[in-house]
Write a protein that holds these residues in place. Sequence first.
Motif, mmCIF file in Angstrom:
data_model
loop_
_atom_site.group_PDB
_atom_site.id
_atom_site.type_symbol
_atom_site.label_atom_id
_atom_site.label_comp_id
_atom_site.label_asym_id
_atom_site.label_seq_id
_atom_site.Cartn_x
_atom_site.Cartn_y
_atom_site.Cartn_z
ATOM 1 N N LYS A 200 0.810 -1.209 0.000
ATOM 2 C CA LYS A 200 0.000 0.000 0.000
ATOM 3 C C LYS A 200 0.852 1.272 0.000
ATOM 4 O O LYS A 200 0.508 2.265 -0.660
ATOM 5 N N HIS A 201 1.938 1.269 0.750
ATOM 6 C CA HIS A 201 2.786 2.463 0.789
ATOM 7 C C HIS A 201 3.428 2.738 -0.571
ATOM 8 O O HIS A 201 3.571 3.898 -0.976
ATOM 9 N N VAL A 219 -8.294 3.655 1.912
ATOM 10 C CA VAL A 219 -7.475 2.456 2.034
ATOM 11 C C VAL A 219 -8.150 1.484 2.995
ATOM 12 O O VAL A 219 -8.397 1.825 4.151
ATOM 13 N N PHE A 233 -1.714 -1.949 7.462
ATOM 14 C CA PHE A 233 -1.302 -0.651 6.916
ATOM 15 C C PHE A 233 -1.100 0.318 8.064
ATOM 16 O O PHE A 233 -2.015 0.580 8.836
ATOM 17 N N TYR A 235 -0.869 3.812 8.609
ATOM 18 C CA TYR A 235 -1.108 5.062 7.890
ATOM 19 C C TYR A 235 -0.357 6.241 8.490
ATOM 20 O O TYR A 235 -0.197 7.278 7.842
ATOM 21 N N THR A 238 3.341 7.667 6.618
ATOM 22 C CA THR A 238 3.525 8.480 5.428
ATOM 23 C C THR A 238 3.312 9.962 5.739
ATOM 24 O O THR A 238 2.344 10.341 6.401
ATOM 25 N N TRP A 241 0.559 11.915 2.842
ATOM 26 C CA TRP A 241 -0.894 11.782 2.922
ATOM 27 C C TRP A 241 -1.335 11.920 4.366
ATOM 28 O O TRP A 241 -0.705 11.362 5.266
ATOM 29 N N PRO A 243 -4.290 11.308 7.244
ATOM 30 C CA PRO A 243 -5.548 10.631 7.558
ATOM 31 C C PRO A 243 -6.575 11.641 8.058
ATOM 32 O O PRO A 243 -6.313 12.397 8.990
ATOM 33 N N VAL A 256 -9.262 3.824 6.198
ATOM 34 C CA VAL A 256 -8.791 5.178 6.474
ATOM 35 C C VAL A 256 -8.930 6.000 5.197
ATOM 36 O O VAL A 256 -8.661 5.510 4.098
ATOM 37 N N LEU A 258 -7.632 9.282 3.185
ATOM 38 C CA LEU A 258 -6.432 10.105 3.128
ATOM 39 C C LEU A 258 -6.611 11.271 2.164
ATOM 40 O O LEU A 258 -7.220 11.128 1.101
#
Length: 271
Positions: A200-201, A219, A233, A235, A238, A241, A243, A256, A258
């Motif tokens: 995902k990242h 996501v 994940f 979140y 990162t 992005w 949340p 989540v 983003l």
Amino acid sequence: MRGKLELLSLLQLLEDEIMALTHGSQACGGGYNLLRTKLDELCEFMVRDETIRQWKVWGRDKEIQNQAERLREASLEALCNVEKYVSQSISLEEWGASPYLNHLFHSVKGEWQSFGMDGRSKLLFIGAGALPISVLTFAKEFGSTALGIDIDPATVGLANRAAKACGLETLVRFSDEKLSGLAFRREATHIMIASLVKNKHEVLKQLKETTRDDVEIMVRFGNGVKSIFNYPFEYGLTRDWLPVQIIESNPIYDTVILHKSASQVGKAVLA
């Protein structure tokens, strides 16, 4: 220690049973209903109070984590096979009574409300699968354009067959094009990343400079005990992005939403 051994043995048993049913269904071309039932049992096991309690105590244990990862790989392979089998013969109205599929189907409308979708939205779904409920129900509800992508050409063929069976082929298409060369990602107002997408990242890294500044990304993921049936994940790792909303109402996976961080706004190359 007894609690750890009990949890470990249950995870191992589920993996063994799922793998045996998967191999059996592939060998004889049948048995998919039994496999689907076993995946339903896995979902029910995952949300039990006792399982959640045991995971809180032993979830960080290395043996438990390793076994959970093996179970996840077995269950996701099984799910992909079941979805391919089911997708070959069903229409939108006939999509069964599986707890997993029902959870997914009924959660979609709630996600739309959180995701701010309407008739002007353009949806890109990454990791659509052979049974693309989210994409097809989005198109049916709003009459809007959607594109689903998947790395497996056979899966893509079945997804396009499902779209045609539902009379949605003019609104929806599925492709095995790589994300890096996909022109539609520049048009999409909303992007969904499936819980079955592992990297995902890396996907978010590819999207940050080739999407609209106002794009919304949803996501799906599963951390903790939900990681036995979803890829996790983190979140918060990162910086590109932010949340803006975390949805934990679905018992099978979490979500989540983003938005681009201020540092990424204005950097997109959309030409």
